[in-house]
Design a protein around this motif. Structure first.
Motif, PDB file in Angstrom:
ATOM      1  N   VAL A   1       0.703  -1.338   0.098  1.00 41.64           N
ATOM      2  CA  VAL A   1       0.022  -0.058   0.092  1.00 41.64           C
ATOM      3  C   VAL A   1       0.733   1.292  -0.246  1.00 41.64           C
ATOM      4  CG1 VAL A   1      -1.628   1.413   1.522  1.00 41.64           C
ATOM      5  CG2 VAL A   1      -2.064  -1.032   0.965  1.00 41.64           C
TER       6      VAL A   1
ATOM      7  N   MET B   1       2.332   1.734  -3.419  1.00 41.82           N
ATOM      8  CA  MET B   1       1.220   2.229  -4.571  1.00 41.82           C
ATOM      9  C   MET B   1       0.768   3.644  -4.059  1.00 41.82           C
ATOM     10  SD  MET B   1       0.911  -0.123  -6.714  1.00 41.82           S
ATOM     11  CE  MET B   1      -0.495   0.487  -7.509  1.00 41.82           C
TER      12      MET B   1
ATOM     13  N   ILE C   1      -5.544  -1.731  -1.656  1.00 43.23           N
ATOM     14  CA  ILE C   1      -4.616  -1.387  -2.550  1.00 43.23           C
ATOM     15  C   ILE C   1      -5.339  -0.295  -3.383  1.00 43.23           C
ATOM     16  CG2 ILE C   1      -3.205  -1.933  -4.548  1.00 43.23           C
ATOM     17  CD1 ILE C   1      -2.087  -4.067  -3.124  1.00 43.23           C
TER      18      ILE C   1
END
Length: 514
Positions: free
Chosen positions: A18, A21, A141
């Motif tokens: 996470v 991203m 995500i």
């Protein structure tokens, strides 16, 4: 393979993914706020600012497909760590750069890392989570990717108000380092040796073809559209990209499966998503200089004033699914594009005296239109494909969206640069100074401050707002054309994908930033 699906550390591993991203997410928008500041401190022309934004996107688009295949064949964890390491090194290069060309090179290097991280971050989830938890993991995500959009301008603005411009690169370093450490200690290694081989020639054709096309579009306003080098670059791009298509069509297991475009639903949904990215990327390039140079807000204030668009986008992205279930994807995608066109046409009425309130209005409508068009278009594109081709379809969709973003920045930025240069009144300025003033609205304001010329500052504002209005008009026409094509040609319904792992193939809604 090590089974970690019962290990509580898998959630820590997800946290690291996470963070990775999220970093890639806000890095896409953080630079837009920094460009006016960098233009002033580095003396970057509008063309060089376009390259700073586009270098990342072009490399990302060119390498995403081969990067995913490298992970499949040689180990996803290994390639994910490599991608994060390249992103970290590129961020350090950008932070320490003292020259525009080095910044552009750093952004390209970061694009290599981003191309490895983005497809592989999702592909490792099946090794971490069972089917009952996988959907939740994908949703987390996706939320992180979406959150990066509004965070980028705000974080970038705050950093620029307190530190030097290189801090917008330096913030990536600890985030990437945490991601690398987590991948080393928490992620299992997975691979798929049966995946298609990476074709070096196709990769080179993609990168050089896109690079030549973007170079020609960005440099044409300053060199002239009939310049020999520009014409040669356009010709080279046509030859290279045609060669790519022909080679991929003959390949037994192509990296870029062009036959997917024979699926009508996939073709027109992908076209809608690509045109929506073209419009949004152009808007995100031209807006920060307007808010910063013309309206006179600082970098942090600029980031905050982009939030109406991000808010509208996130609200629409969350509400798209039930609306599609009620009215069908064709109606929703078409309506979203019409709303996007209306917002752009409304924005084209902006004047120097309009103020921020009017801008916030059409920015909010822009976000709503984009959200209601891009999310169902992406899901509809993948939903039309057979189960065994969802992976290649996802890769082709993401690649074409990146190409749309790159061309949007290049073409719309070049249109704005040409109009600004032609309309700017530099009467009485020495030749070299007049040329510098025509490079960007930021440069014109700096010269106006040094010379005490209120006339030059007013002319710069008028020229920029006029150029921005023309860009928004083009965006509106493009979005309206896409809406008409979608309404006329997109199949009324698309068969739902019923695969256990289907969620893993869905591109996160937050990927709309790219």
């Amino acid at each position: 393979m090590v089974d970690v699906t019962a290990n509580p550390r898998r959630w820590w591993a997800l946290g690291a993914l996470v963070a990775s991203m999220l970093t890639l997410g806000f890095d896409m928008t953080i630079l837009n706020v920094a460009l006016p500041t960098m233009a002033g401190e580095l003396g970057a022309t509008t063309g060089q600012q376009q390259w700073m934004a586009d270098a990342y996107v072009v490399v990302f688009a060119a390498l995403m497909l081969p990067a995913g295949l490298l992970g499949d064949r040689f180990g996803r964890r290994r390639m994910l760590i490599t991608g994060l390491a390249l992103f970290l090194v590129g961020s350090l290069m950008g932070a320490l750069a003292s020259d525009v060309n080095w910044v552009i090179a750093a952004r390209a290097f970061m694009g290599i890392g981003g191309a490895l991280v983005t497809p592989l971050a999702l592909s490792v989830l099946p090794s971490l989570f069972g089917p009952d938890e996988r959907t939740k993991a994908v949703g987390i995500i996706s939320a992180a990717s979406a959150l990066g959009l509004p965070l980028g301008p705000i974080i970038g603005g705050w950093l620029l108000n307190h530190y030097w411009w290189g801090s917008v690169f330096l913030i990536n370093v600890p985030m990437a380092a945490i991601g690398i450490a987590a991948c080393v200690f928490l992620l299992p290694e997975t691979s798929d040796p049966a995946s298609p081989r990476v074709d070096p020639l196709s990769t080179v054709l993609t990168a050089t073809g896109l690079g030549a096309l973007i170079y020609a579009i960005i440099e044409a306003p300053s060199r002239g559209w009939s310049d020999a080098l520009i014409l040669a670059m356009f010709a080279a791009a046509a030859v290279l990209l045609t060669a790519l298509v022909l080679r991929e069509r003959r390949a037994t297991r192509p990296m870029l499966d062009m036959t997917l475009l024979a699926h009508r639903g996939f073709l027109f949904n992908t076209s809608a998503a690509t045109l929506a990215m073209f419009v949004l990327s152009g808007l995100m390039f031209v807006l920060p200089p307007y808010i910063q140079a013309v309206l006179g807000h600082d970098a942090f204030g600029t980031g905050l004033r982009l939030l109406p668009m991000m808010g509208g986008l996130m609200v629409a992205a969350r509400g798209a699914q039930p609306v599609v279930a009620r009215f069908g994807p064709r109606a929703v995608v078409s309506a979203g594009l019409v709303v996007l066109a209306f917002a752009a046409l409304l924005g084209s009425r902006t004047t120097v005296d309009s103020g921020y309130g009017f801008t916030a209005l059409w920015l909010s409508i822009t976000g709503v239109g984009f959200g209601f068009s891009i999310v169902p278009a992406m899901d509809g594109a993948l939903g039309t494909l057979p189960r065994d081709r969802a992976g290649s379809g996802s890769g082709l969709l993401m690649t074409l969206r990146q190409v749309g973003a790159a061309i949007g920045i290049a073409l719309l930025g070049s249109l704005l640069a040409g109009i600004f240069r032609d309309r700017l009144d530099v009467t009485g300025l020495p030749g070299p100074v007049a040329h510098t003033a025509g490079n960007s609205v930021v440069a014109a304001h700096l010269i106006a401050q040094r010379t005490g010329s209120s006339h030059l500052a007013a002319s710069a504002d008028d020229a920029y707002v006029h150029g921005m209005g023309v860009v928004l008009l083009v965006c509106g026409v493009a979005a309206l054309a896409a809406a008409l094509l979608t309404a006329a040609l997109l199949p009324r319904t698309a068969p739902a994908r019923e695969t256990e792992g289907g969620a893993d193939m869905v591109v996160p809604a937050g990927d709309a930033r790219q």
